[in-house]
Design an enzyme around this catalytic site. Structure first.
Site, PDB file in Angstrom:
ATOM      1  N   ILE A 149       0.866  -1.171   0.000  1.00 61.27           N
ATOM      2  CA  ILE A 149       0.000   0.000   0.000  1.00 61.27           C
ATOM      3  C   ILE A 149       0.902   1.221   0.000  1.00 61.27           C
ATOM      4  CG2 ILE A 149      -2.027  -1.079   1.029  1.00 61.27           C
ATOM      5  CD1 ILE A 149      -1.228  -0.126   3.722  1.00 61.27           C
ATOM      6  N   ASP A 150       0.422   2.297  -0.574  1.00 61.77           N
ATOM      7  CA  ASP A 150       1.244   3.483  -0.750  1.00 61.77           C
ATOM      8  C   ASP A 150       1.755   4.030   0.585  1.00 61.77           C
ATOM      9  OD1 ASP A 150       0.683   3.311  -3.446  1.00 61.77           O
ATOM     10  OD2 ASP A 150      -0.965   4.750  -3.359  1.00 61.77           O
ATOM     11  N   LYS A 151       2.827   4.778   0.506  1.00 61.12           N
ATOM     12  CA  LYS A 151       3.443   5.361   1.701  1.00 61.12           C
ATOM     13  C   LYS A 151       2.426   6.115   2.550  1.00 61.12           C
ATOM     14  CE  LYS A 151       6.846   8.850   3.104  1.00 61.12           C
ATOM     15  NZ  LYS A 151       7.871   9.825   2.636  1.00 61.12           N
ATOM     16  N   ARG A 268      -6.710   5.549  -6.314  1.00 61.17           N
ATOM     17  CA  ARG A 268      -6.487   6.979  -6.495  1.00 61.17           C
ATOM     18  C   ARG A 268      -6.696   7.389  -7.953  1.00 61.17           C
ATOM     19  NH1 ARG A 268      -0.620   7.521  -4.115  1.00 61.17           N
ATOM     20  NH2 ARG A 268      -0.955   9.760  -4.511  1.00 61.17           N
TER      21      ARG A 268
END
Length: 350
Positions: A149-151, A268
């Protein structure tokens, strides 16, 4: 097979069956027990390293001829340490056993080390937290990361601690049997009655107010750090489903999203494509602002939100060793809860 598991070091004895492939790497790949969790690439490395023998004679040629009924021995050494630094970084552990660990990742933490972020990542933290409890992935003492998962996205992520778990989890992600639900706060309220949304390519509608977004995704042509919507034959197939949980004066919405596929930045990019980029998203959110006239201080809070408002809220999969179905949930972090609270207060006043 010897009682010692391969990850801890030991000897595996394999007898080739009647339909054995005529070359060594393929024959062993088909014959090793499933519980050994030895991929073909790992077997190839073991052959080259001199860990495979027949009748006491070491064979290092992957293409060596084989025959049915032959007995081969594979000697597995202990998992080797990796160069990645183990760091004492606090972790919120939701579940752990001998084979896997589930973490509730905070926003701001990178999952895997990269040239720009060699430390401070989830992998660095897991190496310290798990220590010798990681039996090894592909011959290295490291956690097996099967999804990311993204930062700046918070929430649930699972990592393998053993080869058998790594293979089992990877197979489930590939087969799309892992369930992943996210909570997001987006600009505007996605509604099926919106003619613009209905006219957006790749967007369709399913029962229960579910919006389905199906496109391909590929790297942006001019900004290599971004992903972009594309269409076949370019890119990779990506499907996101979304449902509005709560709307706020037509200005913003709490949306539940779930993935059929798991591409980089998928939610996103897809919500932005649908015209409802995430609040706080500096890459895809656009310049859209909430109305201060309608939402007052909540609009200011949204404008100042420091990250994409996205949280991996639930994760479900079958345990790769026991077969038990596991389901995990994570409550919204404080920053998203505070923003929702402000939006609800403003919406109630409106």
């Amino acid at each position: 097979m010897a009682p010692e598991g391969p990850a801890q070091g030991g000897l595996i004895t394999v007898t080739l069956g009647p339909d054995a492939a005529p070359r060594l790497d393929k024959a062993l790949s088909a014959a090793v027990p499933e519980e050994a969790a030895l991929s073909r690439s790992r077997l190839s490395r073991l052959i080259e390293a001199g860990a495979v023998s027949r009748a006491g004679v070491v064979v290092t040629d992957q293409k060596a001829k084989t025959a049915s009924g032959e007995i081969w021995e594979i000697r597995i050494g202990p998992a080797e340490p990796v160069e990645t630094l183990a760091e004492a970084i606090p972790l919120t552990v939701i579940w752990e056993d001998d084979d896997l660990i589930v973490i509730d990742k905070p926003a701001g933490m990178v999952v895997h080390p990269a040239p720009g972020t060699p430390s401070g990542t989830l992998v660095n933290a897991l190496l310290h937290y798990c220590g010798d409890r990681i039996s090894g992935i592909g011959g290295e003492r490291r956690p097996g990361i099967v999804h990311r998962i993204d930062k700046e996205t918070s929430g649930l992520i699972v990592a393998a601690k053993s080869d058998r778990a790594h293979h089992g989890l990877a197979a489930q992600f590939e087969a799309h049997t892992v369930t992943r639900h996210y909570l997001a706060i987006c600009n505007g309220v996605p509604e099926g009655s919106d003619p613009r949304l209905r006219g957006t390519r790749g967007v369709s509608f399913e029962p229960g107010g579910v919006i389905r977004i199906a496109t391909n995704l590929a790297r942006h042509r001019t900004d290599r750090q971004k992903q972009a919507v594309t269409w076949p034959p370019e890119g990779r197939h990506a499907v996101t489903r979304a449902r509005v949980v709560e709307g706020f004066s037509g200005q913003a919405a709490l949306v539940e999203c779930w993935l059929e596929t798991g591409r980089t930045h998928q939610i996103r990019v897809h919500l932005t494509w649908a015209g409802h980029g995430l609040i706080g998203d500096p890459t895809y959110g656009g310049r859209r602002k909430l109305s201060e006239k309608l939402l007052g201080e909540a609009a200011q809070a949204a404008a100042a939100f420091p990250r994409q408002a996205l949280h991996a809220a639930s994760l479900g999969f079958s345990h790769p060793v026991t077969g038990e179905r596991l389901e995990f949930r994570s409550e919204l972090p404080e920053d998203m809860s505070a923003l929702l609270g402000a939006l609800r207060v403003a919406g109630a006043r409106g």
